[in-house]
Design an enzyme around this catalytic site. Structure first.
Site, PDB file in Angstrom:
ATOM      1  N   ASP A  43      77.124 -14.033   7.921  1.00 29.81           N
ATOM      2  CA  ASP A  43      76.773 -12.926   8.868  1.00 29.81           C
ATOM      3  C   ASP A  43      76.979 -13.438   9.886  1.00 29.81           C
ATOM      4  O   ASP A  43      75.606 -14.733   9.527  1.00 29.81           O
ATOM      5  CB  ASP A  43      75.855 -12.452   7.990  1.00 29.81           C
ATOM      6  CG  ASP A  43      75.588 -10.854   8.941  1.00 29.81           C
ATOM      7  OD1 ASP A  43      76.306 -10.315   8.193  1.00 29.81           O
ATOM      8  OD2 ASP A  43      74.633 -11.538   9.436  1.00 29.81           O
ATOM      9  N   TYR A  48      73.407 -12.334  17.950  1.00 29.61           N
ATOM     10  CA  TYR A  48      73.009 -13.737  18.091  1.00 29.61           C
ATOM     11  C   TYR A  48      72.983 -15.131  18.859  1.00 29.61           C
ATOM     12  O   TYR A  48      72.367 -16.334  18.380  1.00 29.61           O
ATOM     13  CB  TYR A  48      73.299 -14.473  16.150  1.00 29.61           C
ATOM     14  CG  TYR A  48      72.526 -13.069  15.097  1.00 29.61           C
ATOM     15  CD1 TYR A  48      72.377 -12.651  15.454  1.00 29.61           C
ATOM     16  CD2 TYR A  48      73.280 -13.917  14.331  1.00 29.61           C
ATOM     17  CE1 TYR A  48      71.760 -11.133  14.781  1.00 29.61           C
ATOM     18  CE2 TYR A  48      72.939 -12.219  13.662  1.00 29.61           C
ATOM     19  CZ  TYR A  48      72.211 -11.372  13.308  1.00 29.61           C
ATOM     20  OH  TYR A  48      71.808 -10.400  12.592  1.00 29.61           O
ATOM     21  N   LYS A  73      78.399  -8.076  14.780  1.00 33.19           N
ATOM     22  CA  LYS A  73      77.753  -6.712  14.906  1.00 33.19           C
ATOM     23  C   LYS A  73      77.999  -6.918  16.429  1.00 33.19           C
ATOM     24  O   LYS A  73      78.465  -7.182  16.900  1.00 33.19           O
ATOM     25  CB  LYS A  73      76.926  -6.790  14.365  1.00 33.19           C
ATOM     26  CG  LYS A  73      76.419  -7.085  13.232  1.00 33.19           C
ATOM     27  CD  LYS A  73      74.705  -7.368  13.217  1.00 33.19           C
ATOM     28  CE  LYS A  73      74.530  -7.820  11.466  1.00 33.19           C
ATOM     29  NZ  LYS A  73      74.994  -9.030  11.288  1.00 33.19           N
ATOM     30  N   HIS A 106      75.848  -3.044  15.030  1.00 33.45           N
ATOM     31  CA  HIS A 106      74.518  -3.610  14.865  1.00 33.45           C
ATOM     32  C   HIS A 106      72.956  -2.544  15.384  1.00 33.45           C
ATOM     33  O   HIS A 106      72.002  -3.055  13.902  1.00 33.45           O
ATOM     34  CB  HIS A 106      73.921  -5.137  15.909  1.00 33.45           C
ATOM     35  CG  HIS A 106      73.014  -5.772  16.201  1.00 33.45           C
ATOM     36  ND1 HIS A 106      72.782  -7.098  16.699  1.00 33.45           N
ATOM     37  CD2 HIS A 106      72.008  -5.733  14.210  1.00 33.45           C
ATOM     38  CE1 HIS A 106      72.489  -7.917  15.550  1.00 33.45           C
ATOM     39  NE2 HIS A 106      71.402  -7.383  15.124  1.00 33.45           N
TER      40      HIS A 106
END
Length: 276
Positions: A43, A48, A73, A106
């Site tokens: 994930d 990120y 996401k 997200h």
């Protein structure tokens, strides 16, 4: 490997490996270790800043692509129909993969009021066969209700903060009613839930760690979990959840620990653009 079937028939491994806050330079090694240990669900997210490391690990792992499940996401700063379509193309470029298995919005980011447009873009990506499943993250009942009225596809997944001290019962029940699978992020309460004597007692009964007890609780409740770590021993321990099962009484005693203690942002106000 525990799996659940999503509402479109796609199967998702319950034991996932999360890379939130893992630096890009550490991501590939951590994901390669996770795959070596046995994880088949990774994930990540555009926000990120480590999708490239995830993709590199997937390509280097030596497994057929179809044996790995990759979730990523759409970040807040790319909400909107056209921008979400472009964002997915850019995500695939960073991953170096032909498709993602699951693509999520997200955050609803309601102050921007573009999450329905973003969802329509994800529906287009899905109907075009470019992603295996689509879903949302941090969506509350009012956001899901709006998608139900204005969208065409029911989300396959809602990824939400969920751990023993913050369980969002009304939201999880709504998701179950609509066959929306739950992925629990911060499944260990960022470590804060692990000192509770109830968990210590159950861990002693099974000769496992409190973290393993909590993750087993998630699995037995039907959640997908995505704990993150760069420590190889902890990565292995978070995966090693076979060989014991919690009793109904133990499950109930953990469920009773809910205190409404949210650790992350409030989806009703979270509006950070998540700029790279």
């Amino acid at each position: 490997m525990d799996e659940i079937t999503l509402n479109n028939g796609v199967r998702i491994p319950q034991r996932g490996f999360g890379v939130f806050q893992v630096p890009l330079e550490d991501t590939q090694a951590a994901v390669e270790k996770a795959i070596e240990i046995g994880y088949r669900h990774i994930d990540t997210a555009a926000a990120y800043n480590n999708e490239a490391g995830v993709g590199a690990a997937v390509r280097a792992g030596g497994l057929p692509r179809e044996e790995l499940f990759v979730t990523t996401k759409l970040r807040n700063g790319e909400h909107g129909y056209e921008s979400a379509l472009t964002a997915y193309d850019e995500t695939l470029q960073r991953l170096g993969l032909e498709y993602a298995d699951l693509y999520l919005v997200h955050w609803p980011n309601p102050t921007a009021d573009r999450y329905v447009d973003s969802w329509r873009a994800l529906e287009r990506i899905y109907t075009d066969g470019r992603v295996r499943a689509i879903g949302v993250s941090n969506f509350l009942p009012e956001h899901l209700d709006r998608l139900a009225k204005e969208g065409e596809i029911v989300p396959a997944v809602n990824q939400i903060e969920l751990h023993p001290s913050y369980q969002q019962h009304d939201l999880t029940e709504l998701c179950r009613e609509h066959s929306i699978a739950i992925t629990a992020y911060s499944p260990l309460g960022q470590g804060g839930d692990l000192d509770h004597p109830v968990l210590a007692s159950i861990a002693g009964d099974h000769q496992v760690s409190p973290a393993q007890v909590v993750l087993r609780w998630h699995l037995q409740r039907g959640h997908v979990v995505i704990p993150k770590s760069v420590n190889p021993e902890r990565i292995r321990a978070n995966f090693d959840l076979d060989g014991f099962a919690l009793t109904d009484d133990q499950l109930a005693s953990i469920t009773a620990l809910d205190s409404g203690n949210r650790l992350g942002s409030d989806p009703r106000t979270m509006a950070i653009s998540q700029i790279r």
